[in-house]
Write an enzyme that holds these catalytic residues in place. Structure first.
Site, mmCIF file in Angstrom:
data_model
loop_
_atom_site.group_PDB
_atom_site.id
_atom_site.type_symbol
_atom_site.label_atom_id
_atom_site.label_comp_id
_atom_site.label_asym_id
_atom_site.label_seq_id
_atom_site.Cartn_x
_atom_site.Cartn_y
_atom_site.Cartn_z
ATOM 1 N N ASP A 35 -62.045 -9.610 16.682
ATOM 2 C CA ASP A 35 -60.857 -9.083 17.340
ATOM 3 C C ASP A 35 -59.950 -8.430 16.296
ATOM 4 O O ASP A 35 -60.048 -8.723 15.107
ATOM 5 C CB ASP A 35 -60.129 -10.239 18.028
ATOM 6 C CG ASP A 35 -58.832 -9.818 18.674
ATOM 7 O OD1 ASP A 35 -58.865 -8.923 19.534
ATOM 8 O OD2 ASP A 35 -57.787 -10.382 18.305
ATOM 9 N N ARG A 36 -59.077 -7.547 16.725
ATOM 10 C CA ARG A 36 -58.189 -6.827 15.803
ATOM 11 C C ARG A 36 -56.823 -7.494 15.661
ATOM 12 O O ARG A 36 -56.514 -8.076 14.642
ATOM 13 C CB ARG A 36 -58.025 -5.372 16.274
ATOM 14 C CG ARG A 36 -57.065 -4.549 15.418
ATOM 15 C CD ARG A 36 -56.881 -3.160 16.049
ATOM 16 N NE ARG A 36 -55.941 -2.333 15.333
ATOM 17 C CZ ARG A 36 -54.699 -2.077 15.729
ATOM 18 N NH1 ARG A 36 -54.220 -2.616 16.831
ATOM 19 N NH2 ARG A 36 -53.928 -1.280 15.030
ATOM 20 N N ASP A 37 -55.981 -7.349 16.690
ATOM 21 C CA ASP A 37 -54.579 -7.749 16.609
ATOM 22 C C ASP A 37 -54.429 -9.262 16.488
ATOM 23 O O ASP A 37 -54.797 -10.005 17.385
ATOM 24 C CB ASP A 37 -53.819 -7.243 17.838
ATOM 25 C CG ASP A 37 -53.879 -5.725 17.948
ATOM 26 O OD1 ASP A 37 -53.607 -5.058 16.939
ATOM 27 O OD2 ASP A 37 -54.217 -5.224 19.034
ATOM 28 N N LYS A 94 -61.772 -8.060 27.857
ATOM 29 C CA LYS A 94 -61.870 -9.498 27.626
ATOM 30 C C LYS A 94 -60.858 -10.211 28.520
ATOM 31 O O LYS A 94 -59.754 -9.707 28.675
ATOM 32 C CB LYS A 94 -61.555 -9.833 26.160
ATOM 33 C CG LYS A 94 -62.518 -9.240 25.162
ATOM 34 C CD LYS A 94 -62.189 -9.626 23.722
ATOM 35 C CE LYS A 94 -61.021 -8.851 23.153
ATOM 36 N NZ LYS A 94 -60.722 -9.167 21.753
ATOM 37 N N GLN A 135 -57.468 -2.733 24.083
ATOM 38 C CA GLN A 135 -56.376 -1.846 23.656
ATOM 39 C C GLN A 135 -55.876 -1.040 24.849
ATOM 40 O O GLN A 135 -56.118 0.156 24.958
ATOM 41 C CB GLN A 135 -56.840 -0.939 22.506
ATOM 42 C CG GLN A 135 -57.147 -1.665 21.221
ATOM 43 C CD GLN A 135 -55.924 -2.362 20.615
ATOM 44 O OE1 GLN A 135 -54.785 -1.980 20.851
ATOM 45 N NE2 GLN A 135 -56.179 -3.384 19.810
ATOM 46 N N CYS A 176 -62.301 -3.206 35.265
ATOM 47 C CA CYS A 176 -63.399 -2.748 34.408
ATOM 48 C C CYS A 176 -64.236 -3.950 34.022
ATOM 49 O O CYS A 176 -63.822 -5.089 34.187
ATOM 50 C CB CYS A 176 -62.853 -2.039 33.164
ATOM 51 S SG CYS A 176 -61.989 -3.136 32.018
ATOM 52 N N CYS A 191 -65.294 -4.349 30.877
ATOM 53 C CA CYS A 191 -65.233 -4.528 29.428
ATOM 54 C C CYS A 191 -64.029 -5.325 28.949
ATOM 55 O O CYS A 191 -64.058 -5.889 27.856
ATOM 56 C CB CYS A 191 -65.299 -3.182 28.709
ATOM 57 S SG CYS A 191 -64.079 -1.961 29.209
ATOM 58 N N ASP A 211 -58.205 -14.631 17.909
ATOM 59 C CA ASP A 211 -57.023 -15.489 17.901
ATOM 60 C C ASP A 211 -56.558 -15.897 19.292
ATOM 61 O O ASP A 211 -55.600 -16.658 19.406
ATOM 62 C CB ASP A 211 -55.865 -14.808 17.146
ATOM 63 C CG ASP A 211 -55.345 -13.569 17.864
ATOM 64 O OD1 ASP A 211 -56.171 -12.785 18.372
ATOM 65 O OD2 ASP A 211 -54.120 -13.389 17.902
#
Length: 179
Positions: free
Chosen positions: A11-13, A94, A54, A90, A92, A119
């Site tokens: 994951d990014r953020d 999460k 996002q 959608c 996709c 996280d």
């Protein structure tokens, strides 16, 4: 019990940088040890993929290409990004497993030999749980809150490991692959 780890979805953020909230790719900064963690996983023959919701893309606040460029700069092999709005239907976004299933098909992965590092319990951990992937929750970003006040939102699953940060998560995966 040695387990071959084929790929790691990160994951990014709040996991590799930022504070858990949206930060435009032009202003996003990695945590000090995040690049080291990404490089460590790759050095140990694990594919490393970005795995992120996002929804601000759907609002025109950033582009898919800006995120993809950012992830390439960090050394991710590929990025799986859900650009859809929160209320869009959608497969996709999460905690749905669509991004993981797409990656499994595109890269011929056995998802039970893959890991998800994130996280947020009620998105990252639930998506991983649906496909039988290894679940690693980091305490950065929303991690502490996921384990505390938001734990009831994902009580049906347990992380396989709780890491203080992305580097500890990467070290744990490398050790698991060598046991």
């Amino acid at each position: 019990m040695k387990q071959e780890i084929e790929a790691v979805f990160i994951d990014r953020d709040g996991t590799i940088g930022g504070n858990g909230h949206f930060i435009h790719p032009n202003h996003f900064e990695l945590f000090p040890n995040a690049q080291l963690a990404i490089d460590l996983l790759k050095k140990n023959n694990m594919k490393v993929f970005a795995f992120t919701n996002q929804h601000r893309i759907s609002r025109g606040e950033a582009t898919l290409e800006e995120f993809e460029t950012q992830f390439k700069q960090y050394g991710f092999e590929h990025s799986y990004i859900c650009p859809h709005g929160i209320n869009e239907d959608c497969s996709c976004r999460k905690p749905k497993a669509g991004m993981l299933l797409r990656a499994a098909k595109e890269f011929q992965l056995n998802l039970s030999n893959c890991a998800v590092i994130g996280d947020v319990g009620d998105t990252d951990m639930l998506a991983a749980h649906q496909v039988g992937a290894i679940k690693i929750l980091v305490k950065t970003g929303w991690g502490e809150e996921s384990l505390g006040q938001f734990r009831d939102q994902w009580k049906e699953t347990e992380p396989d490991f709780i890491a203080r940060d992305i580097l500890e998560a990467a070290h744990w995966l490398v050790i698991q692959s060598r046991l």
